[in-house]
Design a protein around this motif. Structure first.
Motif, mmCIF file in Angstrom:
data_model
loop_
_atom_site.group_PDB
_atom_site.id
_atom_site.type_symbol
_atom_site.label_atom_id
_atom_site.label_comp_id
_atom_site.label_asym_id
_atom_site.label_seq_id
_atom_site.Cartn_x
_atom_site.Cartn_y
_atom_site.Cartn_z
ATOM 1 N N GLU A 1 0.837 -1.199 0.000
ATOM 2 C CA GLU A 1 0.000 0.000 0.000
ATOM 3 C C GLU A 1 0.872 1.249 0.000
ATOM 4 O O GLU A 1 0.581 2.221 -0.704
ATOM 5 C CB GLU A 1 -0.932 0.002 1.216
ATOM 6 C CG GLU A 1 -2.019 -1.013 1.130
ATOM 7 C CD GLU A 1 -2.982 -0.983 2.307
ATOM 8 O OE1 GLU A 1 -3.727 -1.956 2.437
ATOM 9 O OE2 GLU A 1 -2.993 -0.023 3.091
ATOM 10 N N TRP B 1 0.432 3.915 -2.925
ATOM 11 C CA TRP B 1 -0.221 5.194 -2.637
ATOM 12 C C TRP B 1 0.593 6.118 -1.736
ATOM 13 O O TRP B 1 0.189 7.228 -1.475
ATOM 14 C CB TRP B 1 -1.584 4.949 -1.988
ATOM 15 C CG TRP B 1 -2.501 4.133 -2.826
ATOM 16 C CD1 TRP B 1 -2.897 4.390 -4.101
ATOM 17 C CD2 TRP B 1 -3.150 2.918 -2.457
ATOM 18 N NE1 TRP B 1 -3.749 3.401 -4.546
ATOM 19 C CE2 TRP B 1 -3.928 2.482 -3.548
ATOM 20 C CE3 TRP B 1 -3.160 2.151 -1.293
ATOM 21 C CZ2 TRP B 1 -4.693 1.340 -3.517
ATOM 22 C CZ3 TRP B 1 -3.926 1.012 -1.267
ATOM 23 C CH2 TRP B 1 -4.682 0.616 -2.374
ATOM 24 N N SER C 1 -4.365 2.403 2.933
ATOM 25 C CA SER C 1 -5.543 2.409 2.063
ATOM 26 C C SER C 1 -6.645 3.323 2.594
ATOM 27 O O SER C 1 -7.376 3.935 1.818
ATOM 28 C CB SER C 1 -6.072 0.988 1.874
ATOM 29 O OG SER C 1 -6.430 0.438 3.118
ATOM 30 N N ALA D 1 -5.579 6.819 1.683
ATOM 31 C CA ALA D 1 -5.690 6.952 0.229
ATOM 32 C C ALA D 1 -7.148 7.147 -0.170
ATOM 33 O O ALA D 1 -7.452 8.002 -1.012
ATOM 34 C CB ALA D 1 -5.105 5.726 -0.465
#
Length: 184
Positions: free
Chosen positions: A164, A168, A172, A175
């Motif tokens: 992750e 990003w 998450s 994000a």
């Protein structure tokens, strides 16, 4: 038992080329035959993820009607596919954007997902307990052991799978918050 030449074996394997064919590619080949020309003209298979087929439809009405008949469609498709599907999801998302279609046609395995932790997760003994506090305590130990040693999200400081962070640069949850702010 008779021995066969390598050419005979190769010919047999060539005839049985199903093992080389990806499930999604095979589905694309038989889609129009299974659903019929009218449905095929108003649908576009996008991807297979975790044995669930995502299909773009030309309208919400098509998505709704096909959702009602998905059980019989699953039965027909599973007769043609080497790996059976467990469900089909119909949506208008992806119908208008052909470049998104090409990107989504690749099947994503769980190992490729950015949140995948790999073999670091230990399988804990899953013995059921009737005591709620003991069950919660057991769950917290599992969560702590899974997140131990993971890098921290630079925004919220929560343990985050490395994939992750690579994808990003944040977890998450952060994000998703960033993406929802961009859409507003």
């Amino acid at each position: 038992m008779s021995l066969k030449s390598i050419n005979d074996v190769l010919r047999i394997l060539e005839k049985q080329a199903k093992w080389q064919e990806q499930p999604f590619q095979r589905l694309l080949k038989c889609w129009a035959e299974v659903v019929g020309p009218v449905v095929a003209a108003n649908t576009r298979p996008l991807s297979i993820q975790r044995d669930v087929l995502s299909v773009a439809t030309s309208s919400a009405a098509w998505a709704q009607n096909l959702t009602f008949g998905r059980t019989s469609l699953l039965l027909k498709l599973n007769k043609k596919l080497p790996t059976p599907l467990v469900d089909i999801r119909f949506s208008t998302a992806g119908w208008q954007n052909p470049s998104a279609k090409r990107k989504q046609q690749q099947t994503v395995s769980p190992h490729e997902h950015p949140s995948y932790l790999g073999d670091e997760i230990n399988r804990h003994n899953a013995t059921p307990t009737k005591d709620v506090n003991a069950a919660f305590g057991h769950w917290t130990k599992i969560v702590r052991s899974r997140s131990h040693g993971l890098p921290l999200c630079p925004q919220c400081q929560s343990p985050t799978p490395p994939g992750e962070l690579q994808r990003w640069e944040v977890c998450s949850v952060c994000a998703a918050k960033q993406f929802s702010k961009q859409k507003s």
